[in-house]
Motif scaffolding. Structure first.
Motif, PDB file in Angstrom:
ATOM      1  N   PHE A  48      41.286 -66.635 -45.175  1.00 11.58           N
ATOM      2  CA  PHE A  48      42.358 -65.882 -44.527  1.00 11.58           C
ATOM      3  C   PHE A  48      43.712 -66.378 -45.009  1.00 11.58           C
ATOM      4  N   ASP A  49      44.645 -65.436 -45.172  1.00 11.44           N
ATOM      5  CA  ASP A  49      46.056 -65.762 -45.322  1.00 11.44           C
ATOM      6  C   ASP A  49      46.715 -65.562 -43.977  1.00 11.44           C
ATOM      7  N   ARG A  50      47.497 -66.518 -43.529  1.00 16.59           N
ATOM      8  CA  ARG A  50      48.161 -66.441 -42.234  1.00 16.59           C
ATOM      9  C   ARG A  50      49.654 -66.241 -42.450  1.00 16.59           C
ATOM     10  N   LEU A  51      50.155 -65.082 -42.052  1.00 16.66           N
ATOM     11  CA  LEU A  51      51.572 -64.752 -42.170  1.00 16.66           C
ATOM     12  C   LEU A  51      52.141 -64.550 -40.782  1.00 16.66           C
ATOM     13  N   GLY A  52      52.696 -65.613 -40.212  1.00 17.65           N
ATOM     14  CA  GLY A  52      53.165 -65.539 -38.827  1.00 17.65           C
ATOM     15  C   GLY A  52      51.973 -65.339 -37.904  1.00 17.65           C
ATOM     16  N   LYS A  53      52.044 -64.285 -37.073  1.00 17.90           N
ATOM     17  CA  LYS A  53      50.951 -63.983 -36.153  1.00 17.90           C
ATOM     18  C   LYS A  53      49.902 -63.088 -36.789  1.00 17.90           C
ATOM     19  N   GLN A  54      50.165 -62.591 -37.980  1.00 13.71           N
ATOM     20  CA  GLN A  54      49.226 -61.701 -38.651  1.00 13.71           C
ATOM     21  C   GLN A  54      48.342 -62.478 -39.616  1.00 13.71           C
ATOM     22  N   ILE A  55      47.099 -62.021 -39.735  1.00 10.17           N
ATOM     23  CA  ILE A  55      46.178 -62.641 -40.678  1.00 10.17           C
ATOM     24  C   ILE A  55      45.592 -61.560 -41.578  1.00 10.17           C
ATOM     25  N   HIS A  56      45.289 -61.939 -42.811  1.00  9.13           N
ATOM     26  CA  HIS A  56      44.700 -61.021 -43.773  1.00  9.13           C
ATOM     27  C   HIS A  56      43.632 -61.771 -44.563  1.00  9.13           C
ATOM     28  N   LEU A  57      42.596 -61.037 -44.940  1.00  7.65           N
ATOM     29  CA  LEU A  57      41.586 -61.630 -45.795  1.00  7.65           C
ATOM     30  C   LEU A  57      42.175 -61.954 -47.168  1.00  7.65           C
ATOM     31  N   THR A  58      41.816 -63.102 -47.687  1.00 10.02           N
ATOM     32  CA  THR A  58      42.143 -63.392 -49.077  1.00 10.02           C
ATOM     33  C   THR A  58      41.172 -62.611 -49.967  1.00 10.02           C
ATOM     34  N   GLU A  59      41.414 -62.618 -51.250  1.00 13.82           N
ATOM     35  CA  GLU A  59      40.496 -61.943 -52.167  1.00 13.82           C
ATOM     36  C   GLU A  59      39.098 -62.550 -52.065  1.00 13.82           C
ATOM     37  N   LYS A  60      39.015 -63.888 -51.966  1.00 16.34           N
ATOM     38  CA  LYS A  60      37.726 -64.543 -51.798  1.00 16.34           C
ATOM     39  C   LYS A  60      37.088 -64.172 -50.460  1.00 16.34           C
ATOM     40  N   GLY A  61      37.935 -64.041 -49.423  1.00 16.76           N
ATOM     41  CA  GLY A  61      37.423 -63.631 -48.119  1.00 16.76           C
ATOM     42  C   GLY A  61      36.827 -62.242 -48.153  1.00 16.76           C
ATOM     43  N   ARG A  62      37.498 -61.308 -48.868  1.00 13.63           N
ATOM     44  CA  ARG A  62      36.977 -59.946 -48.993  1.00 13.63           C
ATOM     45  C   ARG A  62      35.638 -59.934 -49.739  1.00 13.63           C
ATOM     46  N   GLN A  63      35.509 -60.793 -50.716  1.00 16.26           N
ATOM     47  CA  GLN A  63      34.257 -60.859 -51.459  1.00 16.26           C
ATOM     48  C   GLN A  63      33.111 -61.391 -50.586  1.00 16.26           C
ATOM     49  N   PHE A  64      33.449 -62.358 -49.714  1.00 19.15           N
ATOM     50  CA  PHE A  64      32.413 -62.988 -48.897  1.00 19.15           C
ATOM     51  C   PHE A  64      32.036 -62.141 -47.680  1.00 19.15           C
ATOM     52  N   LEU A  65      32.930 -61.270 -47.209  1.00 16.74           N
ATOM     53  CA  LEU A  65      32.723 -60.545 -45.952  1.00 16.74           C
ATOM     54  C   LEU A  65      31.396 -59.797 -45.886  1.00 16.74           C
ATOM     55  N   PRO A  66      31.025 -58.960 -46.853  1.00 15.86           N
ATOM     56  CA  PRO A  66      29.749 -58.230 -46.708  1.00 15.86           C
ATOM     57  C   PRO A  66      28.542 -59.146 -46.621  1.00 15.86           C
ATOM     58  N   TYR A  67      28.588 -60.293 -47.290  1.00 20.09           N
ATOM     59  CA  TYR A  67      27.481 -61.240 -47.202  1.00 20.09           C
ATOM     60  C   TYR A  67      27.434 -61.888 -45.818  1.00 20.09           C
ATOM     61  N   ALA A  68      28.621 -62.204 -45.269  1.00 20.56           N
ATOM     62  CA  ALA A  68      28.678 -62.789 -43.927  1.00 20.56           C
ATOM     63  C   ALA A  68      28.149 -61.811 -42.891  1.00 20.56           C
ATOM     64  N   GLN A  69      28.515 -60.541 -43.027  1.00 20.80           N
ATOM     65  CA  GLN A  69      28.025 -59.527 -42.098  1.00 20.80           C
ATOM     66  C   GLN A  69      26.510 -59.395 -42.167  1.00 20.80           C
ATOM     67  N   GLN A  70      25.990 -59.437 -43.390  1.00 14.31           N
ATOM     68  CA  GLN A  70      24.547 -59.316 -43.565  1.00 14.31           C
ATOM     69  C   GLN A  70      23.814 -60.522 -42.981  1.00 14.31           C
ATOM     70  N   ILE A  71      24.350 -61.707 -43.204  1.00 17.42           N
ATOM     71  CA  ILE A  71      23.743 -62.919 -42.642  1.00 17.42           C
ATOM     72  C   ILE A  71      23.698 -62.830 -41.124  1.00 17.42           C
ATOM     73  N   LEU A  72      24.824 -62.392 -40.502  1.00 18.41           N
ATOM     74  CA  LEU A  72      24.900 -62.301 -39.050  1.00 18.41           C
ATOM     75  C   LEU A  72      23.926 -61.254 -38.513  1.00 18.41           C
ATOM     76  N   GLN A  73      23.817 -60.126 -39.204  1.00 20.93           N
ATOM     77  CA  GLN A  73      22.881 -59.082 -38.776  1.00 20.93           C
ATOM     78  C   GLN A  73      21.443 -59.593 -38.806  1.00 20.93           C
ATOM     79  N   VAL A  74      21.060 -60.243 -39.915  1.00 23.54           N
ATOM     80  CA  VAL A  74      19.693 -60.734 -40.051  1.00 23.54           C
ATOM     81  C   VAL A  74      19.388 -61.768 -38.962  1.00 23.54           C
ATOM     82  N   TYR A  75      20.333 -62.670 -38.716  1.00 20.79           N
ATOM     83  CA  TYR A  75      20.145 -63.688 -37.689  1.00 20.79           C
ATOM     84  C   TYR A  75      19.953 -63.056 -36.310  1.00 20.79           C
TER      85      TYR A  75
END
Length: 299
Positions: A48-75
């Protein structure tokens, strides 16, 4: 890799806030922060990039997100399968508030029947306090209510239903096009005021009370269908929960007008059970939110 760290990452991305994710997960904000820091150490990158109170996914975060979602679903799917292997009762008694019964329950009952074909379902509709009493007395097994604070009861955040201003087709506020307007724009309007008695409406009360010239509340009703029909018949305009007006919005008979001062006000519904009971049914219900991305899986 710690599943709790992945869960925190997915929830923060979904809700756009560390604080909101902490509320939903029933943990502290520092704990959420610690989990993300641990995840970032494991991945050797910032997610995550933190800009004040707002947060945004970094490029690496965007790449990891679908895998994280899949891991959580399977679990979570595996957890549900293990929990559902136990003895399933012949009948499940569910309680719900009126709005949940009207706009959510048909979908939820069909979901349960699909997951448990031999299950008989019994629905009781009542106010929140009555449902809590019925649950404690074991007259019902689960309930959908607004809010509860009781050490004997486990509450799971289920969904949030945004409260917005709705006007009838052809109303001047509907002609102004998309975007937000000010609460002052309704000061000359006739208002239909629906209230279900929930504490979630207090913020809306405060906004109206803060106006120099409050709107003219001509109709005060405690029934959503009555409120909707009054607006459709051009008797006035009304703040309503989004789930209750889905069909009318699709048909174009009701139009949402975004008010800057009331943004973020919503009705929060929780699923409750006595601690540790009916875990399989709870997990099954938490997998879905009608018409939306599953609330529990958050994909």
């Amino acid at each position: 890799m710690n599943i709790e760290n992945i869960e925190a990452f997915v929830y923060i991305n979904h809700y756009g806030s560390f604080n909101k994710a902490a509320d939903v997960l029933y943990i502290s904000q520092p704990t959420v922060t610690a989990r993300i820091q641990s995840l970032e150490r494991e991945l050797d990158c910032r997610v995550f990039d933190r800009l004040g109170k707002q947060i945004h996914l970094t490029e690496k975060g965007r790449q990891f997100l679908p895998y994280a979602q899949q891991i959580l679903q399977v679990y979570q799917s595996g957890k549900h399968q293990i929990q559902s292997k136990g003895l399933v009762p012949d009948e499940l008694r569910i309680g719900s508030t009126v709005s949940v019964s009207n706009y959510l329950m048909p979908h939820l009952l069909l979901h349960l029947k699909s997951a448990y074909p031999n299950l008989t379902l019994k629905l009781t509709t009542a106010p929140t306090e009555a449902l809590i009493d019925k649950l404690k007395a074991k007259d019902i097994d689960l309930a959908f209510i607004r809010k509860v604070v009781n050490p004997a009861i486990q509450a799971y955040p289920f969904c949030e239903d945004p409260i917005s201003l709705y006007v009838y087709e052809g109303h001047p506020l509907a002609q102004s096009g998309p975007g937000r307007t000010s609460i002052q724009s309704i000061r000359e309007e006739t208002l239909v005021f629906f209230e279900c008695g929930s504490l979630d409406w207090l913020r809306l009360h405060r906004v109206l009370e803060s106006m120099e010239q409050p709107p003219n509340i001509v109709y005060q009703v405690d029934n959503l269908e009555t409120a909707k029909k009054l607006v459709i018949r051009k008797a006035g305009i009304c703040f309503l929960p989004a789930l209750s007006v889905q069909d009318e919005v699709k048909a174009g008979t009701l139009i949402r007008v975004d008010i800057a001062e009331t943004e973020g006000i919503s009705l929060r519904t929780s699923l409750i059970s006595l601690n540790g009971e009916h875990a399989g049914f709870v997990e099954s219900l938490l997998e879905i939110v009608p018409g939306k991305t599953p609330n529990r899986l958050i994909v």
